[in-house]
Scaffold this motif. Sequence first.
Motif, short mmCIF file in Angstrom:
data_model
loop_
_atom_site.label_atom_id
_atom_site.label_comp_id
_atom_site.label_asym_id
_atom_site.label_seq_id
_atom_site.Cartn_x
_atom_site.Cartn_y
_atom_site.Cartn_z
N GLU A 287 0.82 -1.20 0.00
CA GLU A 287 0.00 0.00 0.00
C GLU A 287 0.86 1.26 0.00
O GLU A 287 0.55 2.26 -0.65
N TYR A 288 1.98 1.18 0.73
CA TYR A 288 2.87 2.34 0.81
C TYR A 288 3.46 2.68 -0.55
O TYR A 288 3.47 3.85 -0.96
N VAL A 289 3.99 1.70 -1.27
CA VAL A 289 4.67 1.99 -2.53
C VAL A 289 3.67 2.48 -3.57
O VAL A 289 4.01 3.32 -4.42
N GLU A 290 2.43 2.02 -3.49
CA GLU A 290 1.42 2.52 -4.42
C GLU A 290 1.12 3.98 -4.14
O GLU A 290 1.01 4.80 -5.07
N GLU A 291 1.00 4.32 -2.87
CA GLU A 291 0.76 5.72 -2.50
C GLU A 291 1.96 6.59 -2.86
O GLU A 291 1.79 7.72 -3.35
N PHE A 292 3.16 6.08 -2.66
CA PHE A 292 4.36 6.83 -2.98
C PHE A 292 4.45 7.08 -4.48
O PHE A 292 4.81 8.19 -4.92
N ALA A 293 4.13 6.08 -5.29
CA ALA A 293 4.20 6.22 -6.75
C ALA A 293 3.21 7.26 -7.24
O ALA A 293 3.51 8.04 -8.16
N GLN A 294 2.04 7.29 -6.66
CA GLN A 294 1.03 8.26 -7.08
C GLN A 294 1.44 9.69 -6.74
O GLN A 294 1.03 10.63 -7.42
N VAL A 302 15.11 13.02 -3.95
CA VAL A 302 15.79 11.95 -4.67
C VAL A 302 16.27 10.86 -3.72
O VAL A 302 16.35 9.68 -4.09
N ARG A 303 16.58 11.23 -2.48
CA ARG A 303 17.02 10.23 -1.51
C ARG A 303 15.90 9.25 -1.18
O ARG A 303 16.14 8.05 -1.05
N MET A 304 14.67 9.76 -1.07
CA MET A 304 13.55 8.86 -0.80
C MET A 304 13.24 8.00 -2.01
O MET A 304 12.86 6.82 -1.87
N VAL A 305 13.40 8.56 -3.20
CA VAL A 305 13.18 7.76 -4.41
C VAL A 305 14.17 6.61 -4.44
O VAL A 305 13.80 5.46 -4.75
N ARG A 306 15.43 6.88 -4.10
CA ARG A 306 16.44 5.83 -4.08
C ARG A 306 16.11 4.77 -3.03
O ARG A 306 16.19 3.56 -3.30
N VAL A 307 15.73 5.19 -1.84
CA VAL A 307 15.44 4.25 -0.76
C VAL A 307 14.23 3.39 -1.10
O VAL A 307 14.25 2.16 -0.93
N GLU A 324 2.89 -4.03 -9.53
CA GLU A 324 3.93 -3.84 -10.53
C GLU A 324 3.95 -2.45 -11.14
O GLU A 324 5.03 -1.87 -11.33
N PRO A 325 2.79 -1.87 -11.48
CA PRO A 325 2.84 -0.51 -12.05
C PRO A 325 3.47 0.50 -11.09
O PRO A 325 4.21 1.39 -11.51
N ALA A 326 3.20 0.36 -9.81
CA ALA A 326 3.76 1.30 -8.83
C ALA A 326 5.28 1.12 -8.73
O ALA A 326 6.03 2.10 -8.70
N VAL A 327 5.73 -0.13 -8.67
CA VAL A 327 7.18 -0.39 -8.59
C VAL A 327 7.87 0.14 -9.83
O VAL A 327 8.94 0.76 -9.75
N SER A 328 7.28 -0.07 -10.99
CA SER A 328 7.88 0.42 -12.24
C SER A 328 7.96 1.94 -12.26
O SER A 328 8.96 2.51 -12.71
N ALA A 329 6.91 2.60 -11.74
CA ALA A 329 6.92 4.06 -11.69
C ALA A 329 8.06 4.57 -10.81
O ALA A 329 8.74 5.55 -11.14
N VAL A 330 8.28 3.91 -9.68
CA VAL A 330 9.35 4.31 -8.78
C VAL A 330 10.72 4.07 -9.44
O VAL A 330 11.62 4.90 -9.37
N LEU A 331 10.87 2.91 -10.09
CA LEU A 331 12.13 2.61 -10.75
C LEU A 331 12.41 3.59 -11.89
O LEU A 331 13.55 4.02 -12.10
#
Length: 416
Positions: A287-294, A302-307, A324-331
């Motif tokens: 749930e966290y990574v989906e919220e972060f990606a949005q 940039v430090r949080m993006v890297r972490v 997967e879409p959220a992880v790809s957006a972060v990557l």
Amino acid sequence: MDASTDDDATLSDFVRAQDLLERDGQLAEYVEVRRWLEDTAREFQPVETRKGYLFYTRRSIRTQDTADSNAMSDTTQLVTDIDPDASSRQRRDIAIEDHEYTTSLLRTLFEYVRRGRMSDAMALCVESDEPWRAASMKGGLFWRDPQLEDAESTDRVGGNINRNLWKHACAALAHDTGNDSYERALYAALSGRVDEVLTVCVTWNDFVWAHVNAVIEMRMDHGLRGACVYEQAPATSFAHVQSRRTCATDMAQVFDIVESLDGCVQNEARDPLRRLQRALATNTFAEYVEEFAQALSPETDVRMVRVVAHASLCVRQSGAELPEPAVSAVLEAYVDRLACDHDELVAAYVAQMPTERQTHVYAQFVQMLNVSRDHRMQLLQRAERHGLDTHAVCRAATLAGVQPDDLLDSSDPSDS
């Protein structure tokens, strides 16, 4: 997790505790979280070792025995015996120098326990000629008997067969307002209480540790309750030292409690890194990574993006399901940052994206770079080593670099 069954009746507490951790995966995770909180605790300066128990008090007593009444007027409030209970029994003081050292010693003992360094705490007690303090802390070791175990790791009985009674005694020491605040916190931590530990907590890390430690002790007590090979000593006389606070029952409640605190702790709980740590500890990272990606934007740190990018890869590698879409957006956001200064690393992260995104992202990256032909070839070679389809990347990059007008100019005039 249900309490122990009759099948455990012939096992020592040590084996039962190990079996409980193997059966209760959530409890094992809580233990790992506590270990992480211990490893990341802030640094502190331990007290120095000092030989000679109550050295200055002893000297004052000797002076009192040999001096006249006028000379000893300033020592008449000192204890007359040298033993750990003399001060409370006689309601007298020890020498100020000994009092200051004892205060520092008790704080160091708590800080050692707070960091999971129980052996260091007990060693300090012994080296400072106060071995009874080490004995009082050692009571938390689970009782084990080699005759009841299959393993051959020990050849003698060890641990505390009355660990539950010991915990109640620790709670009584923590409950006693006449004791030093760090002594109360020390025995509260050992017994799984939070009341007295919270009084000496400073950081978010401290508060979370206090509550997680209490949850673990509570769940261990519940899991080991039931049939055992010996009759446990009664602890009914300690009913008056029950904790005044309602203990959290799971990790989510722990963080809710800490986030409800006022002041700097609440501000620290709102830190983006703390929110990420909460998600990992409570198994809500999906749930966290989906919220972060949005919420991603060019202004995102940039430090949080890297972490978050690396946390996503680690969590996914552990077998957990992530969107997967959220992880790809972060990557992709992380790749955009890498393209500026570390373009040699881009291929490794693009390879972690879904296949349908790999070609497009890497082609866009290669096409946008203003580098020499040799350097571009090196980037394509790295992409090949990481399993990317370099032919498809080249085609996509070439098409991305061709303008619509170029296509019209190169068309056959007879077609018009």
